[in-house]
Design an enzyme around this catalytic site. Structure first.
Site, PDB file in Angstrom:
ATOM      1  N   LYS A   1     -18.882   4.276   9.660  1.00  0.00           N
ATOM      2  CA  LYS A   1     -17.932   4.760  10.561  1.00  0.00           C
ATOM      3  C   LYS A   1     -17.308   6.182  10.440  1.00  0.00           C
ATOM      4  O   LYS A   1     -17.090   6.923  11.116  1.00  0.00           O
ATOM      5  CB  LYS A   1     -16.714   3.677  10.490  1.00  0.00           C
ATOM      6  CG  LYS A   1     -15.458   3.732  11.410  1.00  0.00           C
ATOM      7  CD  LYS A   1     -14.176   4.613  10.752  1.00  0.00           C
ATOM      8  CE  LYS A   1     -13.476   3.978   9.586  1.00  0.00           C
ATOM      9  NZ  LYS A   1     -12.507   4.387   8.919  1.00  0.00           N
TER      10      LYS A   1
ATOM     11  N   LYS B   1      -9.982  14.593   5.230  1.00  0.00           N
ATOM     12  CA  LYS B   1     -10.879  13.142   4.660  1.00  0.00           C
ATOM     13  C   LYS B   1     -12.059  13.203   5.071  1.00  0.00           C
ATOM     14  O   LYS B   1     -13.039  12.639   4.289  1.00  0.00           O
ATOM     15  CB  LYS B   1      -9.835  11.968   5.069  1.00  0.00           C
ATOM     16  CG  LYS B   1     -10.495  10.752   5.151  1.00  0.00           C
ATOM     17  CD  LYS B   1     -10.734  10.045   3.650  1.00  0.00           C
ATOM     18  CE  LYS B   1     -11.350   9.027   3.699  1.00  0.00           C
ATOM     19  NZ  LYS B   1     -11.439   8.195   2.380  1.00  0.00           N
TER      20      LYS B   1
HETATM   21  P1  NAD Z   1     -10.141  -3.827   6.399  1.00  0.00           P
HETATM   22  O1  NAD Z   1     -10.991  -3.997   6.972  1.00  0.00           O
HETATM   23  O2  NAD Z   1     -10.257  -4.630   5.000  1.00  0.00           O
HETATM   24  O3  NAD Z   1      -8.455  -3.829   6.477  1.00  0.00           O
HETATM   25  C1  NAD Z   1      -8.176  -3.661   7.688  1.00  0.00           C
HETATM   26  C2  NAD Z   1      -7.217  -4.810   8.401  1.00  0.00           C
HETATM   27  O4  NAD Z   1      -6.569  -4.286   9.488  1.00  0.00           O
HETATM   28  C3  NAD Z   1      -7.827  -6.213   8.331  1.00  0.00           C
HETATM   29  O5  NAD Z   1      -6.950  -7.058   7.780  1.00  0.00           O
HETATM   30  C4  NAD Z   1      -7.534  -6.534  10.026  1.00  0.00           C
HETATM   31  O6  NAD Z   1      -7.123  -7.798  10.113  1.00  0.00           O
HETATM   32  C5  NAD Z   1      -6.224  -5.580  10.180  1.00  0.00           C
HETATM   33  N1  NAD Z   1      -6.054  -5.144  11.690  1.00  0.00           N
HETATM   34  C6  NAD Z   1      -7.039  -4.777  12.631  1.00  0.00           C
HETATM   35  N2  NAD Z   1      -6.515  -4.684  13.766  1.00  0.00           N
HETATM   36  C7  NAD Z   1      -5.209  -4.707  13.632  1.00  0.00           C
HETATM   37  C8  NAD Z   1      -4.115  -4.725  14.490  1.00  0.00           C
HETATM   38  N3  NAD Z   1      -4.154  -4.336  15.886  1.00  0.00           N
HETATM   39  N4  NAD Z   1      -2.794  -5.058  14.239  1.00  0.00           N
HETATM   40  C9  NAD Z   1      -2.756  -5.425  12.784  1.00  0.00           C
HETATM   41  N5  NAD Z   1      -3.680  -5.516  11.893  1.00  0.00           N
HETATM   42  C10 NAD Z   1      -4.883  -5.152  12.299  1.00  0.00           C
HETATM   43  O7  NAD Z   1     -10.359  -2.111   5.963  1.00  0.00           O
HETATM   44  P2  NAD Z   1      -9.904  -1.300   4.609  1.00  0.00           P
HETATM   45  O8  NAD Z   1     -11.135  -1.518   3.692  1.00  0.00           O
HETATM   46  O9  NAD Z   1      -8.539  -1.895   4.263  1.00  0.00           O
HETATM   47  O10 NAD Z   1      -9.831  -0.055   5.167  1.00  0.00           O
HETATM   48  C11 NAD Z   1      -8.818   0.271   5.937  1.00  0.00           C
HETATM   49  C12 NAD Z   1      -8.811   1.877   6.256  1.00  0.00           C
HETATM   50  O11 NAD Z   1      -8.676   2.439   5.249  1.00  0.00           O
HETATM   51  C13 NAD Z   1     -10.098   2.233   6.840  1.00  0.00           C
HETATM   52  O12 NAD Z   1      -9.712   3.265   7.804  1.00  0.00           O
HETATM   53  C14 NAD Z   1     -10.958   2.763   5.972  1.00  0.00           C
HETATM   54  O13 NAD Z   1     -11.823   3.487   6.332  1.00  0.00           O
HETATM   55  C15 NAD Z   1      -9.872   3.511   4.884  1.00  0.00           C
HETATM   56  N6  NAD Z   1     -10.390   3.455   3.631  1.00  0.00           N
HETATM   57  C16 NAD Z   1     -10.822   2.318   2.815  1.00  0.00           C
HETATM   58  C17 NAD Z   1     -11.401   2.446   1.603  1.00  0.00           C
HETATM   59  C18 NAD Z   1     -11.998   1.384   1.071  1.00  0.00           C
HETATM   60  O14 NAD Z   1     -12.608   1.486  -0.131  1.00  0.00           O
HETATM   61  N7  NAD Z   1     -12.073   0.129   1.519  1.00  0.00           N
HETATM   62  C19 NAD Z   1     -11.019   3.573   0.931  1.00  0.00           C
HETATM   63  C20 NAD Z   1     -10.479   4.780   1.482  1.00  0.00           C
HETATM   64  C21 NAD Z   1     -10.261   4.595   2.901  1.00  0.00           C
END
Ligand code: NAD
Length: 302
Positions: free
Chosen positions: A244, A176
């Protein structure tokens, strides 16, 4: 190997990606118990039969599989090693799949700690963004034991269409990070090309069409090019998340020393965007850095 869609999923992290993935699991027929640290984050999931619970043990204890979709390494560490985490509350099915993008080395350490309490951990980060999460068409890169991959496959198929087992623990995260390195440098290349063409009064939409027919064609130019040209900063994959990921790439390249000069340069461009308060913008809005560098703007820039 499991072939039916019965089974209990403990899902942790209901943000932009996680809430769509949890919904897809519920709609595929799984019983989903979901938790987010922000109360209310999962409210929209109740209409799909998702049981939104108030703490990690309620989500994971009776689960056949636990899946997490969290921001970064510290949050994944917390749900494994923290007082309510999986080490203290191992799931019934002894299987944990982290689909967040985090550090490969931390993944290996967590996997070893969980193995000591009999839990198999897979790393299964994704590509495809919010649209892929919504449509259940994510590309999923899986690291960890083959037996765990076989056990997790039916669940992963509810969220993605391209599943690949790429090696042992941490391999999914490493692949990734390579994906992100290529995406970041590619966006930077498109920014430079658009800035140069704009300075020379070239018709940018036409140039994009021309380039898509040749060897400079790319997913980024195809899917994000129009928003870059229109000055549309709306979020898909956010600049903060890309920064990040580039940080994780550069950390990995320090651990096993590999010079990554282009990645380092691109990270500086993303930092520039963050310094101007643009971290919540979509990735394509890196082009705003070039608005500042050149003193020019695209027609519809916001
Ligand atoms: P986001 O910030 O929208 O969601 C993360 C969620 O985790 C939030 O709702 C937050 O409140 C929750 N959270 C944080 N700490 C927590 C804990 N201790 N217990 C429970 N919940 C907790 O992020 P996202 O966009 O959904 O991305 C999530 C992951 O996926 C990241 O690592 C990101 O790099 C990866 N990702 C994101 C995308 C994208 O386009 N958004 C694409 C591919 C990969």
């Amino acid at each position: 190997m499991k072939t039916s869609t019965s089974g209990v999923v403990g899902f942790l992290g209901l943000g932009v990606m996680g809430r769509e993935m949890a919904r897809n699991l519920a709609q595929a027929g799984y019983s989903v118990r979901a938790y987010d640290i922000v109360s209310g984050a999962g409210e929209s999931l109740r209409q799909y039969g998702v049981d939104v619970v108030n703490d990690i043990p309620s989500a994971v204890s009776d689960a056949d599989i636990v899946i997490s979709m969290l921001p970064d390494t510290p949050q994944v560490d917390e749900i494994v090693r923290g007082p309510q985490g999986l080490l203290s509350h191992p799931p019934r099915g002894k299987l944990y799949v982290d689909m967040s993008t985090i550090a490969p080395e931390a993944t290996r350490n967590l996997s070893q700690a969980l193995a000591a309490v009999g839990v198999t951990m897979l790393d299964a980060p994704v590509s495809g963004g919010p649209i892929g999460a919504k449509n259940g068409t994510l590309t999923i890169m899986v690291g960890g034991e083959a037996a765990g991959f076989a056990q997790a496959t039916p669940y992963l198929q509810a969220m993605g269409t391209t599943l690949n087992h790429v090696g042992g623990s941490g391999a999914g995260q490493t692949v990734k990070l390579c994906n992100q390195l290529i995406c970041g440098i590619n966006i930077q290349a498109i920014c430079e090309a658009l800035a140069l063409a704009r300075a020379w009064d070239i018709n940018l939409p036409q140039m994009r069409e021309v380039l898509l027919g040749g060897s400079a064609a790319s997913w980024m130019l195809d899917k994000l090019g129009p928003a870059m040209i229109d000055g549309d900063s709306s979020a898909g994959f956010r600049i903060d998340l890309m920064m990040k990921d580039l940080r994780l790439v550069l950390e990995a390249a320090q651990k096993h020393p590999v010079p990554l000069p282009a990645t380092a340069l691109v990270a500086t461009q993303y930092q520039n965007a963050q310094a101007y308060g643009e971290g919540a913008n979509g990735n394509q809005a890196l082009f705003k850095v070039y608005d500042r560098l050149t003193g020019q703007q695209t027609a519809k820039a916001n």
